[in-house]
Design a protein around this motif. Structure first.
Motif, PDB file in Angstrom:
ATOM      1  N   ALA A   1       0.811  -1.222   0.000  1.00  0.00           N
ATOM      2  CA  ALA A   1       0.000   0.000   0.000  1.00  0.00           C
ATOM      3  C   ALA A   1       0.843   1.270   0.000  1.00  0.00           C
ATOM      4  N   GLN A   2       2.122   1.147   0.384  1.00  0.00           N
ATOM      5  CA  GLN A   2       3.010   2.313   0.392  1.00  0.00           C
ATOM      6  C   GLN A   2       3.432   2.649  -1.033  1.00  0.00           C
ATOM      7  N   GLN A   3       3.482   3.910  -1.361  1.00  0.00           N
ATOM      8  CA  GLN A   3       3.917   4.334  -2.682  1.00  0.00           C
ATOM      9  C   GLN A   3       5.439   4.409  -2.746  1.00  0.00           C
ATOM     10  N   GLU A   4       5.993   3.988  -3.878  1.00  0.00           N
ATOM     11  CA  GLU A   4       7.422   4.116  -4.159  1.00  0.00           C
ATOM     12  C   GLU A   4       8.285   3.481  -3.074  1.00  0.00           C
ATOM     13  N   ILE A   5       7.944   2.262  -2.690  1.00  0.00           N
ATOM     14  CA  ILE A   5       8.778   1.547  -1.732  1.00  0.00           C
ATOM     15  C   ILE A   5       9.234   0.235  -2.369  1.00  0.00           C
ATOM     16  N   ASN A   6      10.523   0.024  -2.357  1.00  0.00           N
ATOM     17  CA  ASN A   6      11.105  -1.204  -2.880  1.00  0.00           C
ATOM     18  C   ASN A   6      11.250  -2.180  -1.721  1.00  0.00           C
TER      19      ASN A   6
ATOM     20  N   ARG B   1       6.844 -18.237  24.002  1.00  0.00           N
ATOM     21  CA  ARG B   1       5.817 -17.648  24.881  1.00  0.00           C
ATOM     22  C   ARG B   1       4.420 -17.661  24.250  1.00  0.00           C
ATOM     23  N   GLY B   2       4.322 -18.097  23.013  1.00  0.00           N
ATOM     24  CA  GLY B   2       3.016 -18.242  22.390  1.00  0.00           C
ATOM     25  C   GLY B   2       2.382 -16.951  21.932  1.00  0.00           C
ATOM     26  N   ILE B   3       3.202 -15.979  21.499  1.00  0.00           N
ATOM     27  CA  ILE B   3       2.655 -14.737  20.960  1.00  0.00           C
ATOM     28  C   ILE B   3       3.052 -14.603  19.494  1.00  0.00           C
ATOM     29  N   ARG B   4       2.613 -13.530  18.851  1.00  0.00           N
ATOM     30  CA  ARG B   4       2.947 -13.269  17.447  1.00  0.00           C
ATOM     31  C   ARG B   4       4.084 -12.253  17.363  1.00  0.00           C
ATOM     32  N   ALA B   5       4.990 -12.476  16.408  1.00  0.00           N
ATOM     33  CA  ALA B   5       6.072 -11.518  16.202  1.00  0.00           C
ATOM     34  C   ALA B   5       6.483 -11.508  14.742  1.00  0.00           C
ATOM     35  N   GLY B   6       6.954 -10.354  14.313  1.00  0.00           N
ATOM     36  CA  GLY B   6       7.465 -10.198  12.956  1.00  0.00           C
ATOM     37  C   GLY B   6       8.510  -9.097  12.923  1.00  0.00           C
ATOM     38  N   CYS B   7       9.106  -8.902  11.755  1.00  0.00           N
ATOM     39  CA  CYS B   7      10.179  -7.925  11.641  1.00  0.00           C
ATOM     40  C   CYS B   7      10.250  -7.366  10.227  1.00  0.00           C
ATOM     41  N   CYS B   8      10.383  -6.054  10.128  1.00  0.00           N
ATOM     42  CA  CYS B   8      10.728  -5.413   8.854  1.00  0.00           C
ATOM     43  C   CYS B   8      11.904  -4.491   9.112  1.00  0.00           C
ATOM     44  N   VAL B   9      12.829  -4.427   8.160  1.00  0.00           N
ATOM     45  CA  VAL B   9      14.034  -3.629   8.357  1.00  0.00           C
ATOM     46  C   VAL B   9      14.283  -2.729   7.148  1.00  0.00           C
ATOM     47  N   ASN B  10      14.729  -1.522   7.440  1.00  0.00           N
ATOM     48  CA  ASN B  10      15.131  -0.569   6.415  1.00  0.00           C
ATOM     49  C   ASN B  10      16.616  -0.763   6.129  1.00  0.00           C
ATOM     50  N   ILE B  11      16.981  -0.879   4.870  1.00  0.00           N
ATOM     51  CA  ILE B  11      18.379  -1.083   4.509  1.00  0.00           C
ATOM     52  C   ILE B  11      19.151   0.231   4.616  1.00  0.00           C
ATOM     53  N   ASP B  12      20.239   0.227   5.423  1.00  0.00           N
ATOM     54  CA  ASP B  12      21.047   1.434   5.546  1.00  0.00           C
ATOM     55  C   ASP B  12      22.427   1.285   4.910  1.00  0.00           C
ATOM     56  N   ASN B  13      22.739   0.090   4.370  1.00  0.00           N
ATOM     57  CA  ASN B  13      23.977  -0.078   3.622  1.00  0.00           C
ATOM     58  C   ASN B  13      23.941  -1.380   2.836  1.00  0.00           C
TER      59      ASN B  13
ATOM     60  N   ILE C   1      18.442   9.357   2.197  1.00  0.00           N
ATOM     61  CA  ILE C   1      17.740   8.212   1.615  1.00  0.00           C
ATOM     62  C   ILE C   1      17.431   7.157   2.667  1.00  0.00           C
ATOM     63  N   VAL C   2      18.336   7.026   3.647  1.00  0.00           N
ATOM     64  CA  VAL C   2      18.101   6.077   4.742  1.00  0.00           C
ATOM     65  C   VAL C   2      17.018   6.607   5.672  1.00  0.00           C
ATOM     66  N   HIS C   3      17.081   7.897   5.974  1.00  0.00           N
ATOM     67  CA  HIS C   3      16.063   8.494   6.850  1.00  0.00           C
ATOM     68  C   HIS C   3      14.671   8.361   6.236  1.00  0.00           C
ATOM     69  N   GLN C   4      14.558   8.632   4.952  1.00  0.00           N
ATOM     70  CA  GLN C   4      13.257   8.509   4.290  1.00  0.00           C
ATOM     71  C   GLN C   4      12.777   7.058   4.295  1.00  0.00           C
ATOM     72  N   GLY C   5      13.707   6.126   4.112  1.00  0.00           N
ATOM     73  CA  GLY C   5      13.347   4.711   4.192  1.00  0.00           C
ATOM     74  C   GLY C   5      12.865   4.322   5.569  1.00  0.00           C
ATOM     75  N   THR C   6      13.474   4.902   6.594  1.00  0.00           N
ATOM     76  CA  THR C   6      13.051   4.617   7.965  1.00  0.00           C
ATOM     77  C   THR C   6      11.623   5.084   8.210  1.00  0.00           C
ATOM     78  N   ILE C   7      11.275   6.268   7.725  1.00  0.00           N
ATOM     79  CA  ILE C   7       9.915   6.778   7.894  1.00  0.00           C
ATOM     80  C   ILE C   7       8.909   5.847   7.199  1.00  0.00           C
ATOM     81  N   LYS C   8       9.233   5.431   5.969  1.00  0.00           N
ATOM     82  CA  LYS C   8       8.346   4.507   5.254  1.00  0.00           C
ATOM     83  C   LYS C   8       8.206   3.198   6.010  1.00  0.00           C
ATOM     84  N   MET C   9       9.330   2.673   6.523  1.00  0.00           N
ATOM     85  CA  MET C   9       9.291   1.426   7.285  1.00  0.00           C
ATOM     86  C   MET C   9       8.408   1.553   8.523  1.00  0.00           C
ATOM     87  N   LEU C  10       8.546   2.667   9.233  1.00  0.00           N
ATOM     88  CA  LEU C  10       7.738   2.860  10.436  1.00  0.00           C
ATOM     89  C   LEU C  10       6.248   2.913  10.108  1.00  0.00           C
ATOM     90  N   LYS C  11       5.906   3.542   8.985  1.00  0.00           N
ATOM     91  CA  LYS C  11       4.501   3.578   8.573  1.00  0.00           C
ATOM     92  C   LYS C  11       3.999   2.174   8.261  1.00  0.00           C
TER      93      LYS C  11
END
Length: 260
Positions: free
Chosen positions: A146-151, A197-209, A226-236
């Protein structure tokens, strides 16, 4: 928090918090989410590297909390969030890429993580898999679409317990040949603890190098725009996923011995 039962290290009030939490490494990133992205945000606790905020993302109340760097300290955050009643944890962090398709500002959604964290082998044997919850992975993929212009890419990452190499070198070329997409420092311990512990977990990471360029140039520049902008998109992406998962977050965790 006089009169309120709290966890022993992070001072999180037990059974008083939203069920879904986005975790980040840097306390300043947690503060950024609280002050610039969420509404009606308040500080829950701030102890050492563990800074926790609650606030509204759209019409849903969520948590964001920092866990510091490395699996040992982060495991305290994860365990105490679960003790406090959190049932879904999404890590939103930064990573180095092994794949040239995913350069700075790209997003990787982890389906699982190689266990080189230096912590989880003290909990279960290394043959025990470190995998993301399928519902969290699906929510992250939908949010990324759903995010625009995100690789973005989806696949296996590796978690290591050290940042700087020593005489033993590293396994970067091995992981690249094995189609591991990225390297970071906390995901596998999160996945192991969540499974135990029987809970749900996941992970997404922004590439910084891009790891192999970094090794060639001996330059690491994680503070570029470019990394800062990627971080904002990742957080969203992480916050949107947390919102979508909040309606199904009534899960009963299990104790360390596997019983409810």
């Amino acid at each position: 928090m006089e009169g309120i039962k709290v966890t022993p290290i992070c001072a999180l009030p037990i059974n008083k918090l939203p069920k879904v939490c986005v975790v980040v490494g840097d306390p300043n990133r947690a503060k950024l989410v609280s002050e610039k992205m969420m509404k009606e945000s308040t500080l829950v606790s701030a102890v050492r590297e563990y800074h926790c905020y609650r606030g509204m993302w759209d019409d849903t109340e969520l948590l964001v909390m920092s866990h510091g760097i490395g699996g040992g300290g982060a495991s305290v955050c994860f365990e105490e969030l679960i003790q406090a009643g959190v049932t879904t944890i999404i890590r939103a962090g930064t990573a180095g890429s092994f794949d040239p398709r995913y350069r700075e500002g790209s997003l990787i959604i982890a389906t699982g993580a190689v266990r080189s964290d230096g912590v989880s082998e003290g909990l279960v044997p290394l043959g025990y898999p470190s995998i993301s919850d399928h519902e969290v992975v699906a929510a992250l993929i939908e949010s990324a679409k759903a995010q625009q212009e995100i690789n973005y890419g989806v696949g296996i990452i590796t978690t290591v317990g050290h940042f700087f190499d020593g005489p033993l070198g590293n396994h970067n070329k091995l992981w690249a040949r094995s189609r591991v997409l990225a390297i970071e420092m906390e995901a596998s311990i999160l996945f192991i603890i969540a499974s135990l512990r029987g809970i749900r977990a996941g992970c997404c990471v922004n590439i910084d190098n891009y790891i192999f360029e970094r090794e060639l140039t001996e330059k690491y520049e994680p503070n570029r725009d470019i990394v800062h902008q990627g971080t904002i998109k990742m957080l969203k992406v992480a916050l949107d996923s947390a919102k979508s998962l909040s309606s199904s977050a009534n899960i009963t965790p299990v104790n360390a011995n596997g019983s409810n």
